[in-house]
Design a protein around this motif. Structure first.
Motif, PDB file in Angstrom:
ATOM      1  N   GLU A  70      -9.529  -0.734  -5.140  1.00 15.46           N
ATOM      2  CA  GLU A  70      -8.420  -0.169  -5.919  1.00 15.46           C
ATOM      3  C   GLU A  70      -8.892   0.167  -7.334  1.00 15.46           C
ATOM      4  OE1 GLU A  70      -5.320   0.750  -5.385  1.00 15.46           O
ATOM      5  OE2 GLU A  70      -4.559  -0.292  -3.631  1.00 15.46           O
ATOM      6  N   GLU A  71      -9.649  -0.734  -7.940  1.00 17.72           N
ATOM      7  CA  GLU A  71     -10.139  -0.491  -9.299  1.00 17.72           C
ATOM      8  C   GLU A  71     -11.119   0.681  -9.341  1.00 17.72           C
ATOM      9  OE1 GLU A  71     -11.555  -4.336 -10.573  1.00 17.72           O
ATOM     10  OE2 GLU A  71      -9.527  -4.981 -11.148  1.00 17.72           O
ATOM     11  N   ALA A  72     -11.889   0.873  -8.271  1.00 18.11           N
ATOM     12  CA  ALA A  72     -12.815   2.012  -8.208  1.00 18.11           C
ATOM     13  C   ALA A  72     -12.061   3.340  -8.218  1.00 18.11           C
ATOM     14  CB  ALA A  72     -13.694   1.920  -6.963  1.00 18.11           C
ATOM     15  N   ARG A  96      -9.206   3.429   6.139  1.00 22.32           N
ATOM     16  CA  ARG A  96      -9.582   3.167   4.738  1.00 22.32           C
ATOM     17  C   ARG A  96      -9.319   1.716   4.355  1.00 22.32           C
ATOM     18  NH1 ARG A  96      -9.860   8.009   0.867  1.00 22.32           N
ATOM     19  NH2 ARG A  96      -9.845   6.303  -0.629  1.00 22.32           N
ATOM     20  N   LEU A  97      -8.164   1.195   4.769  1.00 22.53           N
ATOM     21  CA  LEU A  97      -7.839  -0.193   4.425  1.00 22.53           C
ATOM     22  C   LEU A  97      -8.799  -1.154   5.122  1.00 22.53           C
ATOM     23  CD1 LEU A  97      -6.132  -2.288   3.003  1.00 22.53           C
ATOM     24  CD2 LEU A  97      -4.508  -2.173   4.912  1.00 22.53           C
ATOM     25  N   HIS A  98      -9.052  -0.946   6.400  1.00 24.23           N
ATOM     26  CA  HIS A  98      -9.903  -1.875   7.143  1.00 24.23           C
ATOM     27  C   HIS A  98     -11.364  -1.793   6.713  1.00 24.23           C
ATOM     28  CE1 HIS A  98      -6.906  -3.744   9.646  1.00 24.23           C
ATOM     29  NE2 HIS A  98      -6.316  -2.577   9.700  1.00 24.23           N
ATOM     30  N   ALA A  99     -11.753  -0.713   6.042  1.00 23.38           N
ATOM     31  CA  ALA A  99     -13.113  -0.628   5.506  1.00 23.38           C
ATOM     32  C   ALA A  99     -13.318  -1.639   4.376  1.00 23.38           C
ATOM     33  CB  ALA A  99     -13.407   0.790   5.010  1.00 23.38           C
ATOM     34  N   VAL A 100     -12.256  -1.954   3.638  1.00 22.73           N
ATOM     35  CA  VAL A 100     -12.377  -2.897   2.516  1.00 22.73           C
ATOM     36  C   VAL A 100     -11.743  -4.255   2.810  1.00 22.73           C
ATOM     37  CG1 VAL A 100     -12.573  -1.080   0.780  1.00 22.73           C
ATOM     38  CG2 VAL A 100     -10.321  -2.025   1.312  1.00 22.73           C
ATOM     39  N   ALA A 101     -10.827  -4.300   3.779  1.00 16.82           N
ATOM     40  CA  ALA A 101     -10.169  -5.554   4.154  1.00 16.82           C
ATOM     41  C   ALA A 101      -9.987  -5.565   5.675  1.00 16.82           C
ATOM     42  CB  ALA A 101      -8.823  -5.688   3.442  1.00 16.82           C
ATOM     43  N   ALA A 150       0.844  -1.194   0.000  1.00 17.66           N
ATOM     44  CA  ALA A 150       0.000   0.000   0.000  1.00 17.66           C
ATOM     45  C   ALA A 150       0.881   1.246   0.000  1.00 17.66           C
ATOM     46  CB  ALA A 150      -0.909   0.004   1.228  1.00 17.66           C
ATOM     47  N   TYR A 151       0.607   2.150  -0.923  1.00 15.36           N
ATOM     48  CA  TYR A 151       1.334   3.416  -0.991  1.00 15.36           C
ATOM     49  C   TYR A 151       0.370   4.575  -1.207  1.00 15.36           C
ATOM     50  CZ  TYR A 151       0.692   2.972  -6.032  1.00 15.36           C
ATOM     51  OH  TYR A 151       0.139   2.847  -7.295  1.00 15.36           O
ATOM     52  N   THR A 152      -0.893   4.288  -1.382  1.00 18.22           N
ATOM     53  CA  THR A 152      -1.921   5.292  -1.648  1.00 18.22           C
ATOM     54  C   THR A 152      -2.665   5.597  -0.346  1.00 18.22           C
ATOM     55  OG1 THR A 152      -3.632   3.660  -2.142  1.00 18.22           O
ATOM     56  CG2 THR A 152      -2.168   4.295  -3.966  1.00 18.22           C
ATOM     57  N   ALA A 153      -3.883   6.112  -0.455  1.00 22.99           N
ATOM     58  CA  ALA A 153      -4.693   6.392   0.732  1.00 22.99           C
ATOM     59  C   ALA A 153      -5.054   5.116   1.489  1.00 22.99           C
ATOM     60  CB  ALA A 153      -5.950   7.158   0.346  1.00 22.99           C
ATOM     61  N   PHE A 154      -4.856   3.949   0.889  1.00 23.80           N
ATOM     62  CA  PHE A 154      -5.101   2.698   1.609  1.00 23.80           C
ATOM     63  C   PHE A 154      -4.038   2.429   2.663  1.00 23.80           C
ATOM     64  CE2 PHE A 154      -7.791   1.818  -2.149  1.00 23.80           C
ATOM     65  CZ  PHE A 154      -8.994   1.691  -1.465  1.00 23.80           C
ATOM     66  N   ARG A 198      -2.888  16.271  -9.268  1.00 23.44           N
ATOM     67  CA  ARG A 198      -2.607  15.873  -7.898  1.00 23.44           C
ATOM     68  C   ARG A 198      -3.920  15.455  -7.248  1.00 23.44           C
ATOM     69  NH1 ARG A 198       1.766  16.285  -9.764  1.00 23.44           N
ATOM     70  NH2 ARG A 198       3.554  17.400  -8.999  1.00 23.44           N
ATOM     71  N   PRO A 199      -3.845  14.570  -6.234  1.00 23.11           N
ATOM     72  CA  PRO A 199      -5.080  14.173  -5.560  1.00 23.11           C
ATOM     73  C   PRO A 199      -5.634  15.335  -4.737  1.00 23.11           C
ATOM     74  CG  PRO A 199      -3.180  13.265  -4.434  1.00 23.11           C
ATOM     75  CD  PRO A 199      -2.670  13.924  -5.680  1.00 23.11           C
ATOM     76  N   ASP A 200      -6.916  15.252  -4.392  1.00 26.01           N
ATOM     77  CA  ASP A 200      -7.484  16.317  -3.574  1.00 26.01           C
ATOM     78  C   ASP A 200      -6.883  16.253  -2.165  1.00 26.01           C
ATOM     79  OD1 ASP A 200      -9.035  14.642  -1.803  1.00 26.01           O
ATOM     80  OD2 ASP A 200     -10.597  14.526  -3.331  1.00 26.01           O
ATOM     81  N   SER A 201      -7.081  17.309  -1.396  1.00 27.28           N
ATOM     82  CA  SER A 201      -6.417  17.431  -0.096  1.00 27.28           C
ATOM     83  C   SER A 201      -6.848  16.340   0.884  1.00 27.28           C
ATOM     84  CB  SER A 201      -6.645  18.819   0.489  1.00 27.28           C
ATOM     85  OG  SER A 201      -8.023  19.067   0.632  1.00 27.28           O
ATOM     86  N   ASP A 202      -8.113  15.892   0.845  1.00 25.01           N
ATOM     87  CA  ASP A 202      -8.551  14.822   1.749  1.00 25.01           C
ATOM     88  C   ASP A 202      -7.855  13.503   1.425  1.00 25.01           C
ATOM     89  OD1 ASP A 202     -10.248  16.489   3.171  1.00 25.01           O
ATOM     90  OD2 ASP A 202     -12.000  15.989   1.951  1.00 25.01           O
ATOM     91  N   TYR A 203      -7.716  13.216   0.140  1.00 23.72           N
ATOM     92  CA  TYR A 203      -7.052  11.983  -0.277  1.00 23.72           C
ATOM     93  C   TYR A 203      -5.580  12.028   0.153  1.00 23.72           C
ATOM     94  CZ  TYR A 203      -6.001   7.861  -3.029  1.00 23.72           C
ATOM     95  OH  TYR A 203      -5.618   6.604  -3.411  1.00 23.72           O
ATOM     96  N   LEU A 204      -4.933  13.150  -0.109  1.00 26.69           N
ATOM     97  CA  LEU A 204      -3.529  13.298   0.265  1.00 26.69           C
ATOM     98  C   LEU A 204      -3.362  13.192   1.773  1.00 26.69           C
ATOM     99  CD1 LEU A 204      -0.660  13.760  -0.714  1.00 26.69           C
ATOM    100  CD2 LEU A 204      -1.084  16.220  -0.561  1.00 26.69           C
ATOM    101  N   LYS A 205      -4.295  13.753   2.528  1.00 21.68           N
ATOM    102  CA  LYS A 205      -4.233  13.661   3.991  1.00 21.68           C
ATOM    103  C   LYS A 205      -4.271  12.205   4.437  1.00 21.68           C
ATOM    104  CE  LYS A 205      -6.466  15.278   8.248  1.00 21.68           C
ATOM    105  NZ  LYS A 205      -6.056  14.101   8.950  1.00 21.68           N
ATOM    106  N   SER A 206      -5.093  11.376   3.796  1.00 22.50           N
ATOM    107  CA  SER A 206      -5.130   9.954   4.134  1.00 22.50           C
ATOM    108  C   SER A 206      -3.794   9.284   3.839  1.00 22.50           C
ATOM    109  CB  SER A 206      -6.248   9.240   3.360  1.00 22.50           C
ATOM    110  OG  SER A 206      -7.502   9.604   3.857  1.00 22.50           O
TER     111      SER A 206
END
Length: 167
Positions: A94-96, A32-37, A23-27, A131-139
């Motif tokens: 991830e695909e979403a 966020r990760l535990h919401a999907v896994a 994982a290197y993204t917002a996951f 660039r990603p939005d600020s909320d995504y980058l914050k994650s």
């Protein structure tokens, strides 16, 4: 043997099969990760050498973080054990966001050991303007801090938020 022989009781508990996921993204953000896994377990910090973090434009979600080969750079992240039963929901998430499985390189831990990991990259080519939005980058930053990724990596992510693209 003195006394009566004892029979050992062995009650095997099935051990869930897992897949290593980089994982290197917002996951990276535990929530966020535990919401999907929900069964994901942090294993170790790792990096992809000769790799750069880039952002690819996506109509669905704006800018999507991705990996691109680039000598002299390194992308840091966390490696997680994902129960095999949860890999499909992680893949869907991830695909979403616009990424697909398929990075043909091994993650390297701090001791230099190499690991095959499920890693997702964006469909498309980065052009440097998105660039990603600020909320995504914050994650991404919160997750990088939470898992104690190298300070220089965290600072680099923070610098993205100070970029003129965000103002």
């Amino acid at each position: 043997m003195d006394g009566p022989e004892r029979k050992a009781l062995y009650n095997p508990v099935p051990v869930p099969r897992t897949t290593l996921y980089f994982a290197y993204t917002a996951f990276l953000d535990p929530q966020r990760l535990h919401a999907v896994a929900p069964g994901a377990r942090f294993a170790f910090t790792a990096h992809f050498p000769e790799t750069k973090l880039a952002f690819v434009h996506s109509e669905e979600v704006g800018a999507v973080p991705s990996l691109i080969p680039d000598s002299g750079h390194t992308v840091w992240g966390g490696v997680f054990e994902i129960p095999d039963a949860e890999v499909s929901s992680l893949t869907e998430a991830e695909e979403a966001e616009g990424r697909v499985a398929g990075w043909d390189s091994k993650a390297v831990d701090r001791e230099g050991n190499k690991y095959d990991c499920l890693t997702f990259i964006a469909k498309g080519s980065p052009n440097g303007e998105h660039r990603p939005d600020s909320d995504y980058l914050k994650s991404m930053i919160d997750g990088a801090r939470h898992w104690s990724l190298p300070a220089g990596w965290v600072m680099g992510l923070e610098d993205l938020g100070e970029d003129s693209f965000f103002s």
